[in-house]
Motif scaffolding. Structure first.
Motif, PDB file in Angstrom:
ATOM      1  N   GLY A   1       0.803  -1.234   0.000  1.00  0.00           N
ATOM      2  CA  GLY A   1       0.000   0.000   0.000  1.00  0.00           C
ATOM      3  C   GLY A   1       0.829   1.274   0.000  1.00  0.00           C
ATOM      4  N   LYS A   2       2.116   1.165  -0.321  1.00  0.00           N
ATOM      5  CA  LYS A   2       3.002   2.352  -0.340  1.00  0.00           C
ATOM      6  C   LYS A   2       2.456   3.446  -1.254  1.00  0.00           C
ATOM      7  CE  LYS A   2       6.391   0.199  -2.345  1.00  0.00           C
ATOM      8  NZ  LYS A   2       6.009  -1.206  -2.499  1.00  0.00           N
ATOM      9  N   GLY A   3       2.011   3.017  -2.437  1.00  0.00           N
ATOM     10  CA  GLY A   3       1.567   3.974  -3.452  1.00  0.00           C
ATOM     11  C   GLY A   3       0.378   4.785  -2.968  1.00  0.00           C
TER      12      GLY A   3
ATOM     13  N   ASP B   1       6.875   7.827  -7.891  1.00  0.00           N
ATOM     14  CA  ASP B   1       6.574   6.393  -7.855  1.00  0.00           C
ATOM     15  C   ASP B   1       7.751   5.718  -8.575  1.00  0.00           C
ATOM     16  OD1 ASP B   1       5.688   3.828  -8.386  1.00  0.00           O
ATOM     17  OD2 ASP B   1       3.881   4.429  -9.463  1.00  0.00           O
ATOM     18  N   SER B   2       8.775   5.372  -7.799  1.00  0.00           N
ATOM     19  CA  SER B   2      10.004   4.866  -8.449  1.00  0.00           C
ATOM     20  C   SER B   2       9.764   3.518  -9.128  1.00  0.00           C
ATOM     21  CB  SER B   2      11.153   4.769  -7.437  1.00  0.00           C
ATOM     22  OG  SER B   2      10.825   3.856  -6.414  1.00  0.00           O
ATOM     23  N   GLY B   3       8.801   2.752  -8.616  1.00  0.00           N
ATOM     24  CA  GLY B   3       8.473   1.471  -9.248  1.00  0.00           C
ATOM     25  C   GLY B   3       8.018   1.684 -10.691  1.00  0.00           C
TER      26      GLY B   3
ATOM     27  N   THR C   1       4.419  -7.029 -15.922  1.00  0.00           N
ATOM     28  CA  THR C   1       5.372  -5.923 -15.997  1.00  0.00           C
ATOM     29  C   THR C   1       6.130  -5.788 -14.666  1.00  0.00           C
ATOM     30  OG1 THR C   1       3.874  -4.805 -17.517  1.00  0.00           O
ATOM     31  CG2 THR C   1       5.641  -3.474 -16.588  1.00  0.00           C
ATOM     32  N   GLY C   2       5.423  -5.996 -13.550  1.00  0.00           N
ATOM     33  CA  GLY C   2       6.062  -5.930 -12.239  1.00  0.00           C
ATOM     34  C   GLY C   2       7.175  -6.965 -12.107  1.00  0.00           C
ATOM     35  N   GLU C   3       6.887  -8.123 -12.613  1.00  0.00           N
ATOM     36  CA  GLU C   3       7.848  -9.237 -12.582  1.00  0.00           C
ATOM     37  C   GLU C   3       9.082  -8.909 -13.441  1.00  0.00           C
ATOM     38  OE1 GLU C   3       7.283 -12.022 -10.948  1.00  0.00           O
ATOM     39  OE2 GLU C   3       8.741 -13.419 -11.789  1.00  0.00           O
TER      40      GLU C   3
ATOM     41  N   ILE D   1      14.844  -6.956 -13.866  1.00  0.00           N
ATOM     42  CA  ILE D   1      15.811  -6.045 -14.487  1.00  0.00           C
ATOM     43  C   ILE D   1      16.356  -5.028 -13.475  1.00  0.00           C
ATOM     44  CG2 ILE D   1      14.413  -4.135 -15.431  1.00  0.00           C
ATOM     45  CD1 ILE D   1      15.768  -5.200 -18.184  1.00  0.00           C
ATOM     46  N   ALA D   2      15.566  -4.798 -12.398  1.00  0.00           N
ATOM     47  CA  ALA D   2      15.991  -3.844 -11.368  1.00  0.00           C
ATOM     48  C   ALA D   2      17.124  -4.406 -10.507  1.00  0.00           C
ATOM     49  CB  ALA D   2      14.809  -3.483 -10.472  1.00  0.00           C
ATOM     50  N   ALA D   3      17.397  -5.691 -10.662  1.00  0.00           N
ATOM     51  CA  ALA D   3      18.484  -6.294  -9.869  1.00  0.00           C
ATOM     52  C   ALA D   3      19.858  -5.993 -10.471  1.00  0.00           C
ATOM     53  CB  ALA D   3      18.262  -7.802  -9.783  1.00  0.00           C
TER      54      ALA D   3
ATOM     55  N   ARG E   1      11.682   0.813  -3.103  1.00  0.00           N
ATOM     56  CA  ARG E   1      12.359  -0.217  -2.311  1.00  0.00           C
ATOM     57  C   ARG E   1      13.613   0.316  -1.624  1.00  0.00           C
ATOM     58  NH1 ARG E   1       8.611  -1.711  -4.667  1.00  0.00           N
ATOM     59  NH2 ARG E   1       7.827  -3.791  -5.153  1.00  0.00           N
ATOM     60  N   ASP E   2      14.257   1.304  -2.278  1.00  0.00           N
ATOM     61  CA  ASP E   2      15.550   1.799  -1.773  1.00  0.00           C
ATOM     62  C   ASP E   2      15.548   3.311  -1.643  1.00  0.00           C
ATOM     63  OD1 ASP E   2      15.356   2.345  -4.477  1.00  0.00           O
ATOM     64  OD2 ASP E   2      17.474   2.005  -4.883  1.00  0.00           O
ATOM     65  N   MET E   3      14.375   3.900  -1.430  1.00  0.00           N
ATOM     66  CA  MET E   3      14.299   5.362  -1.344  1.00  0.00           C
ATOM     67  C   MET E   3      15.063   5.877  -0.112  1.00  0.00           C
ATOM     68  SD  MET E   3      12.552   6.305  -4.014  1.00  0.00           S
ATOM     69  CE  MET E   3      13.526   5.057  -4.781  1.00  0.00           C
TER      70      MET E   3
ATOM     71  N   ALA F   1       7.392 -14.410  -4.421  1.00  0.00           N
ATOM     72  CA  ALA F   1       8.544 -14.573  -5.315  1.00  0.00           C
ATOM     73  C   ALA F   1       9.193 -13.217  -5.583  1.00  0.00           C
ATOM     74  CB  ALA F   1       8.102 -15.205  -6.631  1.00  0.00           C
ATOM     75  N   ARG F   2       8.366 -12.189  -5.775  1.00  0.00           N
ATOM     76  CA  ARG F   2       8.906 -10.859  -6.079  1.00  0.00           C
ATOM     77  C   ARG F   2       9.642 -10.296  -4.859  1.00  0.00           C
ATOM     78  NH1 ARG F   2       6.681  -5.778  -7.896  1.00  0.00           N
ATOM     79  NH2 ARG F   2       4.515  -6.430  -8.016  1.00  0.00           N
ATOM     80  N   ASP F   3       9.063 -10.487  -3.672  1.00  0.00           N
ATOM     81  CA  ASP F   3       9.725 -10.004  -2.453  1.00  0.00           C
ATOM     82  C   ASP F   3      11.062 -10.686  -2.249  1.00  0.00           C
ATOM     83  OD1 ASP F   3       7.540  -8.575  -1.976  1.00  0.00           O
ATOM     84  OD2 ASP F   3       6.790  -9.818  -0.339  1.00  0.00           O
TER      85      ASP F   3
HETATM   86  O1   DC Z   1       6.672  -0.815  -6.559  1.00  0.00           O
HETATM   87  P1   DC Z   1       6.430  -1.622  -7.838  1.00  0.00           P
HETATM   88  O2   DC Z   1       5.655  -2.878  -7.614  1.00  0.00           O
HETATM   89  O3   DC Z   1       5.816  -0.771  -8.905  1.00  0.00           O
HETATM   90  O4   DC Z   1       7.903  -2.040  -8.364  1.00  0.00           O
HETATM   91  C1   DC Z   1       8.099  -2.938  -9.422  1.00  0.00           C
HETATM   92  C2   DC Z   1       9.474  -3.566  -9.288  1.00  0.00           C
HETATM   93  O5   DC Z   1      10.463  -2.561  -9.539  1.00  0.00           O
HETATM   94  C3   DC Z   1       9.804  -4.139  -7.905  1.00  0.00           C
HETATM   95  O6   DC Z   1       9.410  -5.491  -7.774  1.00  0.00           O
HETATM   96  C4   DC Z   1      11.302  -3.977  -7.838  1.00  0.00           C
HETATM   97  C5   DC Z   1      11.598  -2.755  -8.700  1.00  0.00           C
HETATM   98  N1   DC Z   1      11.845  -1.545  -7.892  1.00  0.00           N
HETATM   99  C6   DC Z   1      13.109  -1.392  -7.391  1.00  0.00           C
HETATM  100  O7   DC Z   1      13.957  -2.261  -7.554  1.00  0.00           O
HETATM  101  N2   DC Z   1      13.424  -0.260  -6.691  1.00  0.00           N
HETATM  102  C7   DC Z   1      12.512   0.686  -6.466  1.00  0.00           C
HETATM  103  N3   DC Z   1      12.854   1.771  -5.792  1.00  0.00           N
HETATM  104  C8   DC Z   1      11.198   0.521  -6.961  1.00  0.00           C
HETATM  105  C9   DC Z   1      10.884  -0.623  -7.657  1.00  0.00           C
END
Ligand code: DC
Length: 222
Positions: free
Chosen positions: A15-17, A33-35, A96-98, A103-105, A131-133, A180-182
Motif C-alpha cells: 500500500g506504499k503507493g 513512484d520509483s516502481g 510488468t512488475g515481474e 531487471i531492477a536487480a 524499495r531503496d528510497m 517470489a517478487r519479495d
Molecule cells: O513498486 P512496484 O511494484 O511498482 O515495483 C516494481 C518492481 O520494480 C519491484 O518489484 C522492484 C523494482 N523496484 C526497485 O527495484 N526499486 C525501487 N525503488 C522501486 C521498484
C-alpha cells in the motif's frame, strides 16, 4: 538535502503507493513512484527485444528513457507515457512488475536511473515510494517510513484491487507472485529491499489505509 523528502519503502502490495499519494496531496508535495520508472524501463527493454545480458545497451536505454508522468485534469490519476505512448494500464500488470523486478536487480541499470529519481526532489517537497528510497536514493531524507504486512494480507489487498478493477484473481497464485517478487527484491546484491536504519517501521497487517496515513502524517508534521 534542500527540500523536505519523505521516503516510503516496503514490499509489493503493502500500500506504499496509496499512502504516498494521500500524503503528497495533504502536504502539497511532489510524488515519485520509483516502481513506475523500473516498470517503464522494463517495458522499453521488452519492446526493443534486446539481450538483457548486454549491459551497455541497457544503460543506453535507461539513459535515454523517454518517460513522462502527466496528472489528468481535475483528477489525482497520473498517466504514464513511454516513447510518447500511454502505457498506464500495461505498466501496472503483474507481468510488468515481474519484468521490472528482474531487471531492477542489475547494478548498472540502478545507477543509470538514479539521477532521474533524485531530480524529483524539488520544492516544496517530495514523497518518494519504492524499495531503496530511504537506503540509497534519498539517504539524507528527513522523514523515512518502512511499511510491512504479512504476505497473506498483501495478497488479499491485491486481489481486492484486481476485483475492484473488474479483473479476476486466484489468491494462491497472487500469494506465490507476491512472495517470489519479495524474495528477489530483498535478496539482490544491489540496493536490496530493507528498512533504512533511521526509518519508522509500521506493520500495516491489521491497519486500514487511513490508519497508516495518520501515522505517517504525524511523523511529517512532528
Ligand atoms: O513498486 P512496484 O511494484 O511498482 O515495483 C516494481 C518492481 O520494480 C519491484 O518489484 C522492484 C523494482 N523496484 C526497485 O527495484 N526499486 C525501487 N525503488 C522501486 C521498484
Amino acid at each position: 538535502m534542500s527540500v523536505p523528502v519523505l521516503t516510503i519503502d516496503g514490499p509489493s502490495g503493502v500500500g506504499k503507493g496509496s499512502v504516498a499519494r494521500i500524503i503528497a496531496q495533504q502536504q502539497g508535495w511532489n510524488l515519485l513512484d520509483s516502481g513506475a520508472i523500473y516498470r517503464a524501463f522494463a517495458l522499453a527493454v521488452d519492446s526493443r527485444a534486446v539481450d538483457i545480458a548486454d549491459e551497455v545497451v541497457l544503460v543506453e536505454i535507461a539513459t535515454n528513457l523517454d518517460l513522462e508522468f502527466k496528472t489528468q485534469e481535475g483528477s489525482e490519476l497520473v498517466s504514464v507515457y513511454l516513447d510518447g505512448k500511454e502505457v498506464s494500464s500495461i505498466l501496472r500488470t503483474e507481468k510488468t512488475g515481474e519484468m521490472a523486478s528482474k531487471i531492477a536487480a542489475i547494478g548498472v541499470v540502478r545507477s543509470a536511473l538514479l539521477k532521474r529519481q533524485q531530480d524529483f526532489a524539488v520544492a516544496p517537497g517530495l514523497v518518494a515510494d519504492g524499495r531503496d528510497m530511504g537506503t540509497v536514493v534519498f539517504k539524507e531524507a528527513e522523514f523515512k517510513v518502512y511499511l510491512s504486512a504479512s504476505s497473506d494480507a498483501r495478497a488479499n489487498r491485491r486481489l481486492k484491487q484486481l476485483q475492484a478493477q473488474g479483473h479476476e484473481g486466484i489468491i494462491s497464485q497472487i500469494l506465490a507472485e507476491v512472495e517470489a517478487r519479495d524474495a528477489r527484491d530483498s535478496s539482490r546484491k544491489h540496493s536490496p529491499l530493507k528498512p533504512a536504519k533511521d526509518a519508522l517501521i509500521i506493520d500495516t497487517t491489521e491497519l486500514s489505509l487511513m490508519e497508516v496515513v495518520a501515522q505517517v502524517s504525524e511523523l511529517v508534521k512532528a
